[in-house]
Design a protein around this motif. Sequence first.
Motif, PDB file in Angstrom:
ATOM      1  N   LEU A  61       0.816  -1.209   0.000  1.00  0.00           N
ATOM      2  CA  LEU A  61       0.000   0.000   0.000  1.00  0.00           C
ATOM      3  C   LEU A  61       0.854   1.266   0.000  1.00  0.00           C
ATOM      4  O   LEU A  61       1.788   1.400   0.797  1.00  0.00           O
ATOM      5  N   PRO A  62       0.546   2.219  -0.880  1.00  0.00           N
ATOM      6  CA  PRO A  62       1.258   3.506  -0.868  1.00  0.00           C
ATOM      7  C   PRO A  62       0.775   4.390   0.271  1.00  0.00           C
ATOM      8  O   PRO A  62      -0.358   4.259   0.758  1.00  0.00           O
ATOM      9  N   LEU A  63       1.643   5.290   0.698  1.00  0.00           N
ATOM     10  CA  LEU A  63       1.275   6.266   1.713  1.00  0.00           C
ATOM     11  C   LEU A  63       0.379   7.344   1.102  1.00  0.00           C
ATOM     12  O   LEU A  63       0.394   7.576  -0.100  1.00  0.00           O
ATOM     13  N   LYS A  64      -0.378   8.011   1.960  1.00  0.00           N
ATOM     14  CA  LYS A  64      -1.298   9.054   1.501  1.00  0.00           C
ATOM     15  C   LYS A  64      -0.571  10.401   1.485  1.00  0.00           C
ATOM     16  O   LYS A  64      -0.916  11.336   2.226  1.00  0.00           O
ATOM     17  N   TRP A  65       0.432  10.496   0.609  1.00  0.00           N
ATOM     18  CA  TRP A  65       1.212  11.717   0.473  1.00  0.00           C
ATOM     19  C   TRP A  65       0.493  12.646  -0.501  1.00  0.00           C
ATOM     20  O   TRP A  65       0.517  12.428  -1.718  1.00  0.00           O
ATOM     21  N   VAL A  66      -0.138  13.670   0.030  1.00  0.00           N
ATOM     22  CA  VAL A  66      -1.007  14.541  -0.765  1.00  0.00           C
ATOM     23  C   VAL A  66      -0.196  15.268  -1.836  1.00  0.00           C
ATOM     24  O   VAL A  66       0.809  15.936  -1.558  1.00  0.00           O
ATOM     25  N   GLY A  67      -0.639  15.096  -3.078  1.00  0.00           N
ATOM     26  CA  GLY A  67      -0.034  15.789  -4.196  1.00  0.00           C
ATOM     27  C   GLY A  67       1.245  15.180  -4.723  1.00  0.00           C
ATOM     28  O   GLY A  67       1.829  15.708  -5.671  1.00  0.00           O
ATOM     29  N   ALA A  68       1.698  14.056  -4.164  1.00  0.00           N
ATOM     30  CA  ALA A  68       2.988  13.484  -4.551  1.00  0.00           C
ATOM     31  C   ALA A  68       2.868  12.638  -5.816  1.00  0.00           C
ATOM     32  O   ALA A  68       1.822  12.045  -6.104  1.00  0.00           O
ATOM     33  N   CYS A  69       3.997  12.545  -6.545  1.00  0.00           N
ATOM     34  CA  CYS A  69       4.027  11.790  -7.795  1.00  0.00           C
ATOM     35  C   CYS A  69       4.293  10.305  -7.570  1.00  0.00           C
ATOM     36  O   CYS A  69       4.242   9.511  -8.527  1.00  0.00           O
ATOM     37  N   ALA A  70       4.588   9.919  -6.328  1.00  0.00           N
ATOM     38  CA  ALA A  70       4.857   8.514  -6.005  1.00  0.00           C
ATOM     39  C   ALA A  70       4.849   8.375  -4.493  1.00  0.00           C
ATOM     40  O   ALA A  70       4.736   9.373  -3.762  1.00  0.00           O
ATOM     41  N   SER A  71       4.983   7.134  -4.029  1.00  0.00           N
ATOM     42  CA  SER A  71       5.065   6.881  -2.592  1.00  0.00           C
ATOM     43  C   SER A  71       5.916   5.664  -2.335  1.00  0.00           C
ATOM     44  O   SER A  71       5.843   4.672  -3.073  1.00  0.00           O
ATOM     45  N   PRO A  72       6.712   5.687  -1.264  1.00  0.00           N
ATOM     46  CA  PRO A  72       7.349   4.455  -0.824  1.00  0.00           C
ATOM     47  C   PRO A  72       6.287   3.426  -0.430  1.00  0.00           C
ATOM     48  O   PRO A  72       5.184   3.780  -0.007  1.00  0.00           O
ATOM     49  N   VAL A  73       6.636   2.153  -0.584  1.00  0.00           N
ATOM     50  CA  VAL A  73       5.769   1.072  -0.107  1.00  0.00           C
ATOM     51  C   VAL A  73       6.640   0.075   0.645  1.00  0.00           C
ATOM     52  O   VAL A  73       7.824  -0.082   0.357  1.00  0.00           O
ATOM     53  N   ARG A  74       6.053  -0.602   1.614  1.00  0.00           N
ATOM     54  CA  ARG A  74       6.675  -1.790   2.209  1.00  0.00           C
ATOM     55  C   ARG A  74       5.966  -2.967   1.557  1.00  0.00           C
ATOM     56  O   ARG A  74       4.900  -3.404   1.991  1.00  0.00           O
ATOM     57  N   ALA A  75       6.548  -3.441   0.490  1.00  0.00           N
ATOM     58  CA  ALA A  75       5.894  -4.467  -0.320  1.00  0.00           C
ATOM     59  C   ALA A  75       6.212  -5.847   0.214  1.00  0.00           C
ATOM     60  O   ALA A  75       7.373  -6.194   0.429  1.00  0.00           O
ATOM     61  N   ILE A  76       5.175  -6.650   0.422  1.00  0.00           N
ATOM     62  CA  ILE A  76       5.366  -8.027   0.846  1.00  0.00           C
ATOM     63  C   ILE A  76       4.472  -8.946   0.034  1.00  0.00           C
ATOM     64  O   ILE A  76       3.439  -8.534  -0.508  1.00  0.00           O
ATOM     65  N   LEU A  77       4.894 -10.197  -0.039  1.00  0.00           N
ATOM     66  CA  LEU A  77       4.053 -11.269  -0.551  1.00  0.00           C
ATOM     67  C   LEU A  77       3.777 -12.225   0.587  1.00  0.00           C
ATOM     68  O   LEU A  77       4.649 -12.486   1.429  1.00  0.00           O
ATOM     69  N   ARG A  78       2.562 -12.757   0.593  1.00  0.00           N
ATOM     70  CA  ARG A  78       2.176 -13.731   1.602  1.00  0.00           C
ATOM     71  C   ARG A  78       1.726 -15.007   0.872  1.00  0.00           C
ATOM     72  O   ARG A  78       1.019 -14.960  -0.128  1.00  0.00           O
ATOM     73  N   SER A  79       2.193 -16.152   1.368  1.00  0.00           N
ATOM     74  CA  SER A  79       1.837 -17.421   0.750  1.00  0.00           C
ATOM     75  C   SER A  79       0.342 -17.651   0.864  1.00  0.00           C
ATOM     76  O   SER A  79      -0.308 -17.230   1.831  1.00  0.00           O
ATOM     77  N   LEU A  80      -0.200 -18.307  -0.128  1.00  0.00           N
ATOM     78  CA  LEU A  80      -1.631 -18.614  -0.142  1.00  0.00           C
ATOM     79  C   LEU A  80      -1.899 -19.872   0.666  1.00  0.00           C
ATOM     80  O   LEU A  80      -1.023 -20.740   0.795  1.00  0.00           O
ATOM     81  N   PRO A  81      -3.100 -20.011   1.234  1.00  0.00           N
ATOM     82  CA  PRO A  81      -3.428 -21.209   2.004  1.00  0.00           C
ATOM     83  C   PRO A  81      -3.300 -22.470   1.149  1.00  0.00           C
ATOM     84  O   PRO A  81      -3.560 -22.438  -0.051  1.00  0.00           O
TER      85      PRO A  81
END
Length: 210
Positions: A190-210
Amino acid sequence: MPTPRLWDLSPPVSAASPIFPGDQPFALQWTARIGPDCPVNLSAVTTSPHVGAHADAPLHYAHGAPAIDEVDLAPYLGPCRVIHAIDVGPLIRPEHLAHAAQNLPPRVLVRTARQADRQWRDDFSAYAPDTLAWLAAQGVRLVGIDTASVDPATSKSLDAHQQLRQHDLRVLENLVLDEVPEGDYELIALPLKWVGACASPVRAILRSLP
């Protein structure tokens, strides 16, 4: 029930992080430290939102397009497929992904390198524009890559980014997919709610499926 496994796709962000030439590097300074007159440590950060794993907003490649605080969050969360297209050359083409393209989920991340770059290089792999159009035609809503950009470093027309705009695709760049096998996962980035910004850092993860 076994605990789902997590894969962290976000590289460490520091002053040593590779950046696009001319972009604002990451810097952290302390504005307060714990002491007799201060109960807390406080830090301040300056950075381009394109350092490390990040989500581009449409505003990044089109005047008047939505900033990152205006985008729908749904594409950044849900079923995802990781596809390997390692050492395929400068452009990822549909034939490089075809072996894993049956019943694609709405999110596709492509691993292009044996090891994600720790230093800036301008010969990384990027998406061919027709590959993004092909993925969009199959219902993909978000694409990701383990390099600095979906376009080649030397591109001035940003044809791949313009395909993102045309097909209303969201994008994640600078992911670390070194340890992630091909297959299906749940993406959380999920991106941060940086108002007016052209991008956002994310903490990207994958989670295994059941």
